[in-house]
Design an enzyme around this catalytic site. Structure first.
Site, PDB file in Angstrom:
ATOM      1  N   GLU A   1      -6.296   5.002   8.436  1.00 13.85           N
ATOM      2  CA  GLU A   1      -6.521   6.110   8.442  1.00 13.85           C
ATOM      3  C   GLU A   1      -7.725   6.602   7.259  1.00 13.85           C
ATOM      4  O   GLU A   1      -7.815   8.201   7.593  1.00 13.85           O
ATOM      5  CB  GLU A   1      -5.452   6.703   7.224  1.00 13.85           C
ATOM      6  CG  GLU A   1      -3.460   6.109   8.091  1.00 13.85           C
ATOM      7  CD  GLU A   1      -2.596   5.473   7.242  1.00 13.85           C
ATOM      8  OE1 GLU A   1      -3.005   5.136   5.907  1.00 13.85           O
ATOM      9  OE2 GLU A   1      -1.851   4.250   7.376  1.00 13.85           O
TER      10      GLU A   1
ATOM     11  N   HIS B   1      -9.385   1.487   5.329  1.00 12.75           N
ATOM     12  CA  HIS B   1      -8.202   1.606   6.079  1.00 12.75           C
ATOM     13  C   HIS B   1      -8.398   2.562   6.947  1.00 12.75           C
ATOM     14  O   HIS B   1      -9.231   3.430   6.843  1.00 12.75           O
ATOM     15  CB  HIS B   1      -7.473   2.237   5.379  1.00 12.75           C
ATOM     16  CG  HIS B   1      -5.407   1.829   5.523  1.00 12.75           C
ATOM     17  ND1 HIS B   1      -4.853   3.111   6.644  1.00 12.75           N
ATOM     18  CD2 HIS B   1      -4.971   1.320   5.209  1.00 12.75           C
ATOM     19  CE1 HIS B   1      -3.891   3.171   6.738  1.00 12.75           C
ATOM     20  NE2 HIS B   1      -3.588   1.523   6.508  1.00 12.75           N
TER      21      HIS B   1
ATOM     22  N   GLY C   1       2.946  -1.276   4.284  1.00 14.45           N
ATOM     23  CA  GLY C   1       3.254   0.350   4.011  1.00 14.45           C
ATOM     24  C   GLY C   1       4.514   1.024   3.742  1.00 14.45           C
ATOM     25  O   GLY C   1       4.803   0.571   2.678  1.00 14.45           O
ATOM     26  N   GLY C   2       5.116   1.269   4.501  1.00 13.94           N
ATOM     27  CA  GLY C   2       6.454   1.550   4.554  1.00 13.94           C
ATOM     28  C   GLY C   2       7.353   0.976   3.323  1.00 13.94           C
ATOM     29  O   GLY C   2       8.002   1.628   2.895  1.00 13.94           O
TER      30      GLY C   2
ATOM     31  N   ASN D   1       0.814  -1.110   0.435  1.00 16.12           N
ATOM     32  CA  ASN D   1       0.215  -0.163  -0.384  1.00 16.12           C
ATOM     33  C   ASN D   1       1.364   1.128  -0.471  1.00 16.12           C
ATOM     34  O   ASN D   1       1.461   1.753   1.017  1.00 16.12           O
ATOM     35  CB  ASN D   1      -1.046  -0.068   1.441  1.00 16.12           C
ATOM     36  CG  ASN D   1      -1.477   1.566   1.710  1.00 16.12           C
ATOM     37  OD1 ASN D   1      -1.874   1.713   0.591  1.00 16.12           O
ATOM     38  ND2 ASN D   1      -2.176   1.443   2.764  1.00 16.12           N
TER      39      ASN D   1
ATOM     40  N   GLY E   1       2.518   2.504  10.998  1.00 21.83           N
ATOM     41  CA  GLY E   1       3.872   3.526  10.504  1.00 21.83           C
ATOM     42  C   GLY E   1       4.837   3.597  12.016  1.00 21.83           C
ATOM     43  O   GLY E   1       5.445   4.720  12.371  1.00 21.83           O
TER      44      GLY E   1
ATOM     45  N   LYS F   1      -0.478   4.494   0.354  1.00 22.57           N
ATOM     46  CA  LYS F   1      -0.684   5.802   0.610  1.00 22.57           C
ATOM     47  C   LYS F   1      -0.509   6.260  -0.480  1.00 22.57           C
ATOM     48  O   LYS F   1      -0.066   6.507  -1.891  1.00 22.57           O
ATOM     49  CB  LYS F   1       0.421   5.730   2.243  1.00 22.57           C
ATOM     50  CG  LYS F   1      -0.232   4.138   2.676  1.00 22.57           C
ATOM     51  CD  LYS F   1       0.688   4.599   4.103  1.00 22.57           C
ATOM     52  CE  LYS F   1       0.028   2.456   5.170  1.00 22.57           C
ATOM     53  NZ  LYS F   1       0.027   3.237   6.225  1.00 22.57           N
TER      54      LYS F   1
ATOM     55  N   GLU G   1      -5.157  -4.556  10.559  1.00 19.76           N
ATOM     56  CA  GLU G   1      -3.957  -3.493  11.009  1.00 19.76           C
ATOM     57  C   GLU G   1      -4.371  -3.330  12.438  1.00 19.76           C
ATOM     58  O   GLU G   1      -4.779  -2.089  12.366  1.00 19.76           O
ATOM     59  CB  GLU G   1      -4.006  -3.081   9.816  1.00 19.76           C
ATOM     60  CG  GLU G   1      -3.803  -3.595   8.288  1.00 19.76           C
ATOM     61  CD  GLU G   1      -3.227  -2.436   7.390  1.00 19.76           C
ATOM     62  OE1 GLU G   1      -2.029  -2.951   6.681  1.00 19.76           O
ATOM     63  OE2 GLU G   1      -3.834  -1.751   7.768  1.00 19.76           O
TER      64      GLU G   1
ATOM     65  N   SER H   1       3.805  -2.512  10.750  1.00 18.22           N
ATOM     66  CA  SER H   1       5.231  -2.115  10.570  1.00 18.22           C
ATOM     67  C   SER H   1       6.110  -3.547  10.017  1.00 18.22           C
ATOM     68  O   SER H   1       6.696  -4.562  11.004  1.00 18.22           O
ATOM     69  CB  SER H   1       5.008  -1.662  12.209  1.00 18.22           C
ATOM     70  OG  SER H   1       5.146  -0.533  12.083  1.00 18.22           O
TER      71      SER H   1
HETATM   72  P1  13P Z   1       3.112  -0.061   7.809  1.00 17.94           P
HETATM   73  O1  13P Z   1       4.054  -1.200   7.088  1.00 17.94           O
HETATM   74  O2  13P Z   1       3.637   1.552   7.283  1.00 17.94           O
HETATM   75  O3  13P Z   1       3.825  -0.149   9.233  1.00 17.94           O
HETATM   76  O4  13P Z   1       1.837   0.514   7.209  1.00 17.94           O
HETATM   77  C1  13P Z   1       0.640  -0.666   7.772  1.00 17.94           C
HETATM   78  C2  13P Z   1      -0.244  -0.564   6.859  1.00 17.94           C
HETATM   79  O5  13P Z   1      -1.208   0.707   6.992  1.00 17.94           O
HETATM   80  C3  13P Z   1      -0.896  -0.874   5.672  1.00 17.94           C
HETATM   81  O6  13P Z   1      -1.896  -0.532   5.273  1.00 17.94           O
END
Ligand code: 13P
Length: 248
Positions: A96, A94, A234-235, A9, A173, A11, A167, A213
């Site tokens: 967010e 999600h 994510g990251g 993702n 993050g 983002k 999640e 993470s």
């Molecule tokens: P991180 O892997 O950056 O923690 O993000 C997870 C996420 O929100 C994937 O949708």
């Protein structure tokens, strides 16, 4: 045996040229023999990345969608528009989006229904805050999120296309992932909720990812858990780490 599914993702990162350069650089190093791999760039990059992924086994995902078919909904994107650029997966709910864009369980349910109508796979995100976990109400909250997201959705659609991503918000993050035991415990709980809502057979078919993470150093341990069928990254999906995670 459920096939693992690992999704990146992006983002709100990497505009189209950067996404194109990055994916061009990693795509031939990703082993898709044993794992389904999905990349979810931002909307304006979807068309170009779709062309880039054509002829590979890497699938395209979107990060969001609107539940109406068409019309005066300024700024929104329909499922047909996603299907037209070969999107096969769509992240829904999600944390967010729930937090910054007031996406409620009811909206999530409407989106999931519309996505399933078009035979795309929704990746339905659920997860608790640290406050909720500390209060001991995390199982209750997750059960409710799953029930609401799947309200009035039949078992055929669930078995064929639904993916759940657990999640925990406190792990997103932050660099601190859930312990694999904790993550597996919740993914197993989610499977039991699905078995109660449908049947054990349906629950055994649904793939449940963990996200929060995920990095090369913890991917293998997480992915080897009995009830975790993949990761939502994510990251780490924005760097070479994604290759290491997929080829875990
Ligand atoms: P991180 O892997 O950056 O923690 O993000 C997870 C996420 O929100 C994937 O949708």
């Amino acid at each position: 045996m459920r096939k693992k599914i690992i999704a990146g993702n992006f983002k709100m990162n990497y505009s189209v040229n950067r996404a194109d350069n990055f994916i061009s650089e990693i795509k031939d190093r990703i082993n898709t023999d044993e794992v389904d791999v999905v990349i979810c760039p931002n909307f304006v990059a979807l068309d170009r990345i779709s062309e880039l992924l054509d002829g590979t086994n890497i699938k395209l995902g979107a990060q969001n969608v609107y539940f109406e078919d068409s019309g005066a909904y300024t700024g929104e994107t329909s499922v047909d528009m996603l299907a037209a650029v070969n999107v096969k997966y769509c992240i829904v709910g999600h944390s967010e989006r729930r937090k910054y864009f007031n996406e409620t369980d009811e909206i999530v349910n409407k989106k999931v229904k519309k996505i399933l109508e078009k035979d795309i796979s929704p990746i339905i995100c659920v997860g608790e805050t640290l406050e909720v976990r500390d209060s001991g109400k995390h199982f209750e909250l997750i059960e409710n999120q799953i029930k609401e997201a799947l309200k009035n959705i039949d078992k055929e659609a669930v078995s064929r296309n639904v993916i759940i991503a657990y999640e925990p918000i406190w792990a997103i993050g932050t660099g601190v992932s859930a312990a694999s035991v904790q993550a597996n415990e919740m993914c197993k709980f989610i499977r039991d909720v699905i078995a109660k809502l449908y049947t054990r057979k349906v629950a055994d078919l649904v793939r449940i990812q963990y996200g929060g993470s995920v990095k090369p150093s913890n991917a293998k341990e997480i992915l080897e858990c009995s009830d975790i069928d993949g990761t939502l990254v994510g990251g780490a999906s924005l760097t070479n780490d994604f290759v290491a995670i997929v080829n875990y």
